[in-house]
Write an enzyme that holds these catalytic residues in place. Structure first.
Site, PDB file in Angstrom:
ATOM      1  CG  ASN A   9      -1.625   1.251   1.376  1.00  0.00           C
ATOM      2  OD1 ASN A   9      -1.657   1.843   0.568  1.00  0.00           O
ATOM      3  ND2 ASN A   9      -2.293   1.314   2.429  1.00  0.00           N
ATOM      4  CD1 TRP A  10       3.434   0.729  -2.744  1.00  0.00           C
ATOM      5  CD2 TRP A  10       3.344   1.985  -4.790  1.00  0.00           C
ATOM      6  NE1 TRP A  10       4.070   0.157  -3.897  1.00  0.00           N
ATOM      7  CE2 TRP A  10       4.133   0.749  -4.774  1.00  0.00           C
ATOM      8  CE3 TRP A  10       3.448   2.951  -5.727  1.00  0.00           C
ATOM      9  CZ2 TRP A  10       4.616   0.327  -6.247  1.00  0.00           C
ATOM     10  CZ3 TRP A  10       3.892   2.348  -7.139  1.00  0.00           C
ATOM     11  CH2 TRP A  10       4.642   1.218  -7.022  1.00  0.00           C
ATOM     12  CE  LYS A  11      -0.065   3.250   4.748  1.00  0.00           C
ATOM     13  NZ  LYS A  11      -0.072   3.355   6.294  1.00  0.00           N
ATOM     14  CG  HIS A  96      -5.755   1.846   5.561  1.00  0.00           C
ATOM     15  ND1 HIS A  96      -5.357   3.070   6.118  1.00  0.00           N
ATOM     16  CD2 HIS A  96      -4.806   0.873   5.158  1.00  0.00           C
ATOM     17  CE1 HIS A  96      -4.038   2.631   6.396  1.00  0.00           C
ATOM     18  NE2 HIS A  96      -3.799   1.582   5.821  1.00  0.00           N
ATOM     19  CD  GLU A  98      -2.890   5.502   6.973  1.00  0.00           C
ATOM     20  OE1 GLU A  98      -3.066   5.397   5.650  1.00  0.00           O
ATOM     21  OE2 GLU A  98      -1.976   5.038   7.551  1.00  0.00           O
ATOM     22  CD  GLU A 166      -3.479  -2.103   7.618  1.00  0.00           C
ATOM     23  OE1 GLU A 166      -2.156  -2.546   7.004  1.00  0.00           O
ATOM     24  OE2 GLU A 166      -3.668  -1.239   7.604  1.00  0.00           O
ATOM     25  N   GLY A 172       2.513   2.737  10.913  1.00  0.00           N
ATOM     26  CA  GLY A 172       3.622   3.555  10.708  1.00  0.00           C
ATOM     27  C   GLY A 172       4.236   4.089  12.051  1.00  0.00           C
ATOM     28  CB  SER A 213       5.386  -1.239  12.155  1.00  0.00           C
ATOM     29  OG  SER A 213       4.857  -0.164  12.352  1.00  0.00           O
ATOM     30  N   GLY A 234       2.863  -1.005   4.414  1.00  0.00           N
ATOM     31  CA  GLY A 234       2.755   0.303   3.922  1.00  0.00           C
ATOM     32  C   GLY A 234       4.441   0.837   3.724  1.00  0.00           C
ATOM     33  N   GLY A 235       5.222   1.571   4.664  1.00  0.00           N
ATOM     34  CA  GLY A 235       6.448   2.159   4.247  1.00  0.00           C
ATOM     35  C   GLY A 235       7.188   1.183   3.638  1.00  0.00           C
TER      36      GLY A 235
HETATM   37  P1  13P Z   1       2.993   0.720   7.719  1.00  0.00           P
HETATM   38  O1  13P Z   1       3.585  -0.569   7.254  1.00  0.00           O
HETATM   39  O2  13P Z   1       4.061   1.746   7.127  1.00  0.00           O
HETATM   40  O3  13P Z   1       3.005   0.682   9.168  1.00  0.00           O
HETATM   41  O4  13P Z   1       1.650   0.708   7.278  1.00  0.00           O
HETATM   42  C1  13P Z   1       0.674  -0.258   7.416  1.00  0.00           C
HETATM   43  C2  13P Z   1      -0.421   0.391   6.654  1.00  0.00           C
HETATM   44  O5  13P Z   1      -1.252   0.781   6.924  1.00  0.00           O
HETATM   45  C3  13P Z   1      -0.550  -0.709   5.471  1.00  0.00           C
HETATM   46  O6  13P Z   1      -1.949  -0.537   4.940  1.00  0.00           O
END
Ligand code: 13P
Length: 257
Positions: A9-11, A96, A98, A166, A172, A213, A234-235
């Site tokens: 997930n590149w956000k 999600h 967010e 999640e 994050g 994470s 994510g990251g």
């Molecule tokens: P991180 O891997 O950056 O913690 O993000 C997780 C996430 O929200 C994936 O959708």
């Protein structure tokens, strides 16, 4: 056994050129030997879906969107419908944390979006998970169950669904949940709710991912758990080398012997 997935997930990261470069690096890095028994999914921002689709064309990598609206078309300024996405994507991330906590999406809207995505032929990657406050109150399981129950209320069959657990406090932060805390929810609340809704057999085919994470150093701890079928990253998915390692570890641990 449910299918196994590694989802990036590149956000709200990468411009178009950067997205194409990242997708191409991931494609090249997974070419030989090709990992077996894992579905690799990348979810770039909307504006990069078309160019990234070209960049991964002919490879086994699948495309996902990070969100979709609940209606097929109309006066909904700024929104993208699942029908529009179906030309590019197989998957769509919905619910999600967010979207829930930063954009204020409520459970009713997430339920409508989930129904609409399924109707458009997309596979929802439905994200669920509790906040730190809810965990501290001892409500992690109940919150997760309620999120699944409400989101899937209008989805009659389990085929094509993917669930991502999640916990909000692990996203994050660089501090993932412990595998034991994750299994408590993935093997408990999530499987129980799915089984109540769809029966044991159908629900046992739904992949349940962990997200929060995840990186190449910690992903194996989660993948060794039978109740976890992969990771939503994510990251670390913005770094081709790290994401490729995560995909390869998923294939090694979850793929065919
Ligand atoms: P991180 O891997 O950056 O913690 O993000 C997780 C996430 O929200 C994936 O959708």
């Amino acid at each position: 056994m449910p299918p196994c997935l590694a989802v990036g997930n590149w956000k709200m990261n990468t411009g178009v050129a950067e997205a194409v470069a990242l997708a191409s690096s991931i494609r090249n890095g997974l070419e030989s030997p090709a990992p077996r028994g894992v579905e690799t999914v990348i979810c770039p921002p909307f504006i990069s879906l078309a160019p990234v689709m070209d960049a991964i064309s002919g490879s086994p990598i699948k495309l996902g969107a990070q969100n979709a609206y609940s209606r097929p078309s109309g006066a909904f300024t700024g929104e993208i419908s699942p029908q529009m996405l179906a030309d590019f994507c197989q998957y769509v991330i919905l619910g999600h944390s967010e979207r829930r906590h930063v954009m204020g999406e409520d459970e009713g809207l997430i339920a409508e979006k989930t129904v609409a995505a399924v109707a458009a032929g997309l596979q929802p990657i439905l994200c669920v998970g509790e906040t730190l406050e809810e965990r501290q109150r001892g409500d992690a399981g109940a919150v997760t169950r309620r999120q699944i129950r409400t989101a899937l209320a209008g989805v009659p069959t389990a085929g094509g669904l993917v669930i991502a657990y999640e916990p909000v406090w692990a996203i994050g932060t660089g501090v993932p949940a412990t595998p034991a805390a994750v299994v408590d929810i993935t093997a408990g609340a999530i499987r129980e709710e799915l089984a109540d809704r769809y029966g044991e057999t159908a629900s046992s085919q739904v992949p349940v991912l962990y997200g929060g994470s995840v990186n190449p150093q910690n992903v194996a701890d989660f993948l060794r758990e039978p109740s976890i079928q992969g990771a939503l990253v994510g990251g670390a998915s913005l770094n081709a080398g790290q994401f490729i390692q995560i995909v390869r570890l998923t294939a090694e641990i979850k793929g065919p012997a």
